[in-house]
Scaffold this motif. Structure first.
Motif: not given
Length: 229
Positions: A90, A92, A94, A142-143, A145
């Motif tokens: 995520t 958050e 990364y 999600a994931g 990004g």
């Protein structure tokens, strides 16, 4: 693209290799590049008219070598890319260093290679640039990004380049999900055998090249040989 010259990055496997094989079968001279020298040479050994050059597109010296090897250039395909960490983190969590690597391979290297290749492409009657896109460039998953942000940036570079270079064709091509090593890394441990083989998507891109449709972003699912849905 008969009697044409192309550069295809990320040509050692997956979609890049399938495209290289199809272009070679048409008589195109293909400068095929990938980081893994052994895999690249093994994969392209039986393909006529393919010149394998192993190297990393993030290396300025290698980019110069690619363009010099082409001599003339009608088609530049930016297929090489970087997924990032697997499993996909995520935003958050990364790792920023990993994101820098994704952007370097997926955005900066294609732009730098394009800058070097533009004089040759402008000299061609059919000068064309293709950047490989993804639905992650336009949809939020999600994931995804890091990868999605890089592909979105690459899409926009292609769109602006098309405005700045109206005599060229500049395409952002979204092939859709495919059964590739990168896609498997995005879904570790999952069965992705329901995804199409890369070779089944190549005809959509070839149709785009043959018809010389206006510059823009195209989805492989919307293109079929001989028509556009």
């Amino acid at each position: 693209m008969t009697s044409a010259t192309a550069i295809v990055t990320g040509a050692g496997q997956g979609f890049g290799l399938a495209l290289t094989a199809s272009l070679a079968a048409r008589g195109t001279t293909v400068i095929a590049c990938a980081r893994d020298a052994d895999r690249l040479h093994a994969a392209t050994a039986a393909l006529p008219g393919v010149v394998p050059l192993a190297g990393d597109v993030t290396d300025p010296a290698f980019r110069e070598e690619l363009v010099a090897a082409a001599g003339r250039l009608d088609l530049l395909v930016h297929n090489a890319g970087e997924l990032g960490p697997s499993p996909l983190p995520t935003l958050e969590r990364y790792p920023l260093d990993a994101l820098r690597g994704v952007l370097e391979t997926t955005v900066l290297a294609p732009l730098a290679l394009t800058q070097l290749a533009l004089p040759l492409l402008r000299a061609s009657a059919t000068g064309t640039i293709v950047t490989l896109s993804s639905d992650a460039a336009v949809d939020a998953y999600a994931g995804w990004g890091g990868y999605g942000a890089a592909k979105a940036a690459l899409d926009h570079l292609a769109a602006v380049l098309a405005v700045e270079e109206p005599d060229l064709r500049v395409y952002a091509f979204d092939p859709g999900d495919m059964r590739t090593a990168m896609h498997q890394r995005a879904f570790p441990g999952e069965d992705i055998s329901d995804r199409p083989e890369p070779g089944t998507v190549v005809p959509s891109l070839l149709h785009l090249l043959d018809e010389r449709l206006p510059s823009g972003r195209y989805r492989g699912a919307d293109l079929v040989a001989g028509s556009r849905r």
